[in-house]
Design an enzyme around this catalytic site. Structure first.
Site, PDB file in Angstrom:
ATOM      1  N   PHE A 130       0.873  -1.193   0.000  1.00 33.35           N
ATOM      2  CA  PHE A 130       0.000   0.000   0.000  1.00 33.35           C
ATOM      3  C   PHE A 130       0.880   1.202   0.000  1.00 33.35           C
ATOM      4  O   PHE A 130       0.510   2.294  -0.365  1.00 33.35           O
ATOM      5  CB  PHE A 130      -0.892   0.038   1.247  1.00 33.35           C
ATOM      6  CG  PHE A 130      -0.298   0.830   2.380  1.00 33.35           C
ATOM      7  CD1 PHE A 130       0.422   0.212   3.366  1.00 33.35           C
ATOM      8  CD2 PHE A 130      -0.439   2.212   2.432  1.00 33.35           C
ATOM      9  CE1 PHE A 130       0.992   0.939   4.396  1.00 33.35           C
ATOM     10  CE2 PHE A 130       0.123   2.947   3.459  1.00 33.35           C
ATOM     11  CZ  PHE A 130       0.841   2.308   4.446  1.00 33.35           C
ATOM     12  N   CYS A 160       9.336   3.616   2.865  1.00 32.78           N
ATOM     13  CA  CYS A 160      10.290   2.642   3.392  1.00 32.78           C
ATOM     14  C   CYS A 160      11.621   3.308   3.687  1.00 32.78           C
ATOM     15  O   CYS A 160      12.429   2.782   4.431  1.00 32.78           O
ATOM     16  CB  CYS A 160      10.486   1.522   2.389  1.00 32.78           C
ATOM     17  SG  CYS A 160      11.200   2.103   0.872  1.00 32.78           S
ATOM     18  N   GLU A 203       9.077  -1.139  13.347  1.00 37.60           N
ATOM     19  CA  GLU A 203       8.931  -0.089  12.331  1.00 37.60           C
ATOM     20  C   GLU A 203       7.612   0.633  12.620  1.00 37.60           C
ATOM     21  O   GLU A 203       6.564  -0.008  12.733  1.00 37.60           O
ATOM     22  CB  GLU A 203       8.879  -0.739  10.943  1.00 37.60           C
ATOM     23  CG  GLU A 203       8.761   0.271   9.820  1.00 37.60           C
ATOM     24  CD  GLU A 203       8.660  -0.388   8.432  1.00 37.60           C
ATOM     25  OE1 GLU A 203       8.253  -1.553   8.345  1.00 37.60           O
ATOM     26  OE2 GLU A 203       8.977   0.308   7.457  1.00 37.60           O
ATOM     27  N   GLU A 207      -4.328  -3.701  -2.276  1.00 36.47           N
ATOM     28  CA  GLU A 207      -5.783  -3.580  -2.212  1.00 36.47           C
ATOM     29  C   GLU A 207      -6.180  -2.235  -1.612  1.00 36.47           C
ATOM     30  O   GLU A 207      -7.328  -1.855  -1.614  1.00 36.47           O
ATOM     31  CB  GLU A 207      -6.380  -4.742  -1.412  1.00 36.47           C
ATOM     32  CG  GLU A 207      -5.935  -4.868   0.043  1.00 36.47           C
ATOM     33  CD  GLU A 207      -4.595  -5.603   0.230  1.00 36.47           C
ATOM     34  OE1 GLU A 207      -3.736  -5.525  -0.667  1.00 36.47           O
ATOM     35  OE2 GLU A 207      -4.422  -6.233   1.297  1.00 36.47           O
TER      36      GLU A 207
HETATM   37  P1  NAD Z   1       2.142  -5.420   3.522  1.00 36.44           P
HETATM   38  O1  NAD Z   1       3.223  -6.421   3.672  1.00 36.44           O
HETATM   39  O2  NAD Z   1       1.033  -5.400   4.508  1.00 36.44           O
HETATM   40  O3  NAD Z   1       1.454  -5.592   2.082  1.00 36.44           O
HETATM   41  C1  NAD Z   1       2.240  -5.768   0.918  1.00 36.44           C
HETATM   42  C2  NAD Z   1       1.527  -6.725  -0.025  1.00 36.44           C
HETATM   43  O4  NAD Z   1       1.469  -8.005   0.582  1.00 36.44           O
HETATM   44  C3  NAD Z   1       0.112  -6.315  -0.375  1.00 36.44           C
HETATM   45  O5  NAD Z   1      -0.087  -6.505  -1.755  1.00 36.44           O
HETATM   46  C4  NAD Z   1      -0.746  -7.238   0.449  1.00 36.44           C
HETATM   47  O6  NAD Z   1      -1.927  -7.567  -0.222  1.00 36.44           O
HETATM   48  C5  NAD Z   1       0.131  -8.465   0.621  1.00 36.44           C
HETATM   49  N1  NAD Z   1      -0.069  -9.100   1.928  1.00 36.44           N
HETATM   50  C6  NAD Z   1      -0.310  -8.487   3.100  1.00 36.44           C
HETATM   51  N2  NAD Z   1      -0.416  -9.386   4.098  1.00 36.44           N
HETATM   52  C7  NAD Z   1      -0.241 -10.594   3.533  1.00 36.44           C
HETATM   53  C8  NAD Z   1      -0.230 -11.931   4.035  1.00 36.44           C
HETATM   54  N3  NAD Z   1      -0.431 -12.182   5.315  1.00 36.44           N
HETATM   55  N4  NAD Z   1      -0.014 -12.923   3.171  1.00 36.44           N
HETATM   56  C9  NAD Z   1       0.210 -12.676   1.879  1.00 36.44           C
HETATM   57  N5  NAD Z   1       0.202 -11.443   1.344  1.00 36.44           N
HETATM   58  C10 NAD Z   1      -0.017 -10.424   2.154  1.00 36.44           C
HETATM   59  O7  NAD Z   1       2.877  -4.003   3.446  1.00 36.44           O
HETATM   60  P2  NAD Z   1       2.234  -2.567   3.391  1.00 36.44           P
HETATM   61  O8  NAD Z   1       1.651  -2.213   4.729  1.00 36.44           O
HETATM   62  O9  NAD Z   1       1.360  -2.488   2.195  1.00 36.44           O
HETATM   63  O10 NAD Z   1       3.522  -1.662   3.122  1.00 36.44           O
HETATM   64  C11 NAD Z   1       4.316  -1.147   4.163  1.00 36.44           C
HETATM   65  C12 NAD Z   1       5.599  -1.939   4.302  1.00 36.44           C
HETATM   66  O11 NAD Z   1       6.304  -1.983   3.071  1.00 36.44           O
HETATM   67  C13 NAD Z   1       6.568  -1.310   5.289  1.00 36.44           C
HETATM   68  O12 NAD Z   1       7.102  -2.330   6.104  1.00 36.44           O
HETATM   69  C14 NAD Z   1       7.657  -0.707   4.404  1.00 36.44           C
HETATM   70  O13 NAD Z   1       8.924  -0.546   4.992  1.00 36.44           O
HETATM   71  C15 NAD Z   1       7.683  -1.697   3.300  1.00 36.44           C
HETATM   72  N6  NAD Z   1       8.283  -1.153   2.087  1.00 36.44           N
HETATM   73  C16 NAD Z   1       9.551  -1.523   1.772  1.00 36.44           C
HETATM   74  C17 NAD Z   1      10.162  -0.990   0.643  1.00 36.44           C
HETATM   75  C18 NAD Z   1      11.562  -1.384   0.290  1.00 36.44           C
HETATM   76  O14 NAD Z   1      11.948  -1.177  -0.856  1.00 36.44           O
HETATM   77  N7  NAD Z   1      12.316  -1.959   1.211  1.00 36.44           N
HETATM   78  C19 NAD Z   1       9.472  -0.081  -0.170  1.00 36.44           C
HETATM   79  C20 NAD Z   1       8.178   0.265   0.174  1.00 36.44           C
HETATM   80  C21 NAD Z   1       7.594  -0.290   1.316  1.00 36.44           C
END
Ligand code: NAD
Length: 525
Positions: free
Chosen positions: A171, A306, A406, A201
């Site tokens: 997201f 991030c 985080e 989503e």
């Molecule tokens: P998230 O992990 O909740 O979601 C990411 C994706 O994974 C989404 O498409 C979601 O539908 C899916 N997802 C979520 N829970 C899941 C599960 N239990 N099983 C399978 N799929 C699942 O992350 P977020 O809240 O959308 O984004 C924030 C996070 O992303 C932070 O931790 C941030 O640091 C990280 N991030 C890292 C970078 C990088 O390059 N290192 C860049 C951007 C964001």
């Protein structure tokens, strides 16, 4: 359904305002270059974080829809692989110019769905656009190698696409709803793969616009399909044998699971994960530059990046500057992202706001000092939004929850260290290793820091050192899965989406003298 969706949904125009959308439309999925309304019975409501008004509903794609996306991509692959590299390059040029033309529209969708300010959202689009621009140089990036290995014998290497690949976005796609899909779309497709994209989503709007622009740029049906949903869609992607590689950006909770399950199923997986980005601030630095850089990088995008600079280590006398940082942060304008002069918008959801506020409370309970408290802040025009004002917490100790987790919100936690060596030890002891910065005017100190620090991306007087697309995004430690083999974009990104084939050929320039077959392993000499 809110409203029937047809191909014209492609032309969705996002309002440049937070006013309630009178007739919100369901988000379609994208299959064979058409926008299609899902037949699902499971919908995920998406709200404007500034108002919590409904913007759209996102489907949890059905099993049939997910399978159809894979079949479409499989059908498209042979033709797309055979399409000349010049033709794919031309489409990428067109895609780039269409993104430029639709820049405001993309940014508006991001502000509406993710909450960040319009100006910041435009920067988000730009950083993704630069990846697409760099992908236009594919004709010189895909070249293989050739060596004459023996008389009349040569070996050539070719870079070939993998086939069907998938990308799962965060997201934070609401962090970067345009940039992160654009870490995958240009490189995966220009190298000849067919991509199934699953945007978050929580903010799929920008990805839907990108799909529309890809079609307009000439991508054949099936080269880019967009599916939706959460864990169920992710599991489908991880278990589908036709999908050869998976790109993921998001949290450790989801990413470590995705890396393990995808790898166990024999797929290539690149997974960028969470972060706790530190800045070491030395008393010899350019103070004004450092303080402004810190405030901007800690609170921009409401800390939902991030690479947000979420943790300060004030070295020696620099500790005395903390009240001044709070003073500058206090003047940031927290408001709806479309409002003129807004510096930061809301966080993504009421749950996220609650989690962040609970972490601030935990710091207070554990004995830290809340130097600037943004809890409970409500901009006048947006009483129902998920707003938190800039928050600064001092007297932090490494065992505290707000340090070990985080936060992903507009919260800056501050520690102190007597010397730069102590600061390096403290930062290296943190399990994350995404970005780090040092503020100093000493080249020697910066050199030592750069050499000894265990983080993938180091900024020297640069608060958010996200590399441009000629380099790669190089997280370290728990910020990247798999020990950092599979980086996003740059040369490493191209390697991720391609496999090498070598061809060894023999064209005798004179008759062979051997009359008997040789059964030994050939050893050309
Ligand atoms: P998230 O992990 O909740 O979601 C990411 C994706 O994974 C989404 O498409 C979601 O539908 C899916 N997802 C979520 N829970 C899941 C599960 N239990 N099983 C399978 N799929 C699942 O992350 P977020 O809240 O959308 O984004 C924030 C996070 O992303 C932070 O931790 C941030 O640091 C990280 N991030 C890292 C970078 C990088 O390059 N290192 C860049 C951007 C964001």
């Amino acid at each position: 359904h809110l409203q029937p969706v047809s191909a014209s949904a492609a032309a969705q125009q996002y309002p440049i305002t937070h006013e309630k959308i009178e007739s919100p439309r369901d988000t379609p999925y994208f299959l064979d270059n058409e926008f299609v309304c899902s037949k699902t019975s499971q919908w995920i409501d998406l709200h404007d974080p500034a108002t919590n008004n409904l913007v759209t509903r996102v489907p949890q794609s059905t099993e049939e829809e997910l399978k159809a996306a894979v079949e479409s991509a499989k059908r498209a692959f042979p033709g797309w692989k055979a399409t000349s590299i010049m033709a794919r390059q031309q489409m990428m040029f067109k895609f780039v110019s269409l993104i430029r033309e639709n820049w405001d529209r993309l940014a508006a969708s991001i502000t509406l769905e993710q909450g960040k300010t319009f100006a910041d959202a435009k920067g988000d689009v730009l950083r993704g656009l630069q990846v697409a621009e760099t992908a236009c140089g594919i004709t010189t990036q895909m070249t293989g190698e050739i060596l004459e290995v023996a008389k009349d014998m040569e070996t050539r290497s070719y870079r070939e696409p993998l086939g069907v690949v998938a990308a799962i976005c965060p997201f934070i796609t609401p962090d970067f709803p345009a940039m992160i899909p654009l870490w995958s779309i240009p490189i995966a497709t220009v190298t000849g793969n067919c991509l199934i994209l699953k945007p978050s989503e929580r903010d799929p709007g920008a990805a839907m616009i990108l799909a529309e622009l890809a079609k307009e740029a000439g991508f054949p049906p099936g080269v880019l399909n967009v599916v939706h949903g959460s864990a169920k869609t992710v599991d489908f992607i991880l278990d589908e044998p036709a999908i050869k590689a998976v790109s993921f950006v998001g949290s450790n909770r989801a990413g470590e699971y995705i890396y393990a399950r995808g790898s166990a199923n024999g797929k290539r997986v690149q997974a960028n994960l969470g972060a706790k980005n530190h800045a070491a601030v030395l008393p010899d630095c350019n103070k004004n530059h450092a303080l402004n850089a810190i405030v901007g990088a800690a609170f921009g995008a409401a800390g939902q990046r991030c690479m947000a600079l979420s943790t300060l280590v004030m070295v020696g006398e620099a500790e005395a500057w903390l009240p001044e940082i709070a003073e500058r942060a206090k003047h940031l304008n927290v408001n709806g992202g479309f409002e003129e002069g807004a510096d930061l918008g809301p966080v993504i959801s009421p749950q996220s706001k609650e989690r962040i506020e609970a972490l601030i409370q935990s710091a207070e309970d554990e004995g830290a000092t809340i130097l600037l408290d943004g809890r409970g802040y409500k901009p006048e025009k947006y009483p129902n939004g998920n707003f938190i004002g800039p928050t600064i917490i001092t007297n932090i100790k490494p065992h505290m929850k707000c340090y070990s987790e985080e936060i992903f919100g507009p919260v800056l936690v501050c520690l102190t260290a007597p010397t730069i060596d102590d600061a390096i030890d403290l930062i290296n002891a943190n399990p994350y290793g995404n970005g780090v910065a040092i503020f100093t005017s000493s080249g020697a100190t910066a050199g030592r820091f750069q050499r000894d620090i265990e983080a993938g991306q180091v900024g020297i007087n640069v608060p958010i050192p996200v590399p441009l697309p000629m380099f790669s995004f190089t997280g370290n430690k728990r910020s990247i899965a798999g020990g950092g083999r599979n980086y996003f974009y740059g040369k490493a990104g191209l390697e991720f989406y391609t496999q090498l084939k070598t061809v060894t050929s023999l064209w005798r320039s004179e008759d062979a003298v051997l009359r008997k077959a040789s059964v030994n392993m050939p050893t050309p000499s």
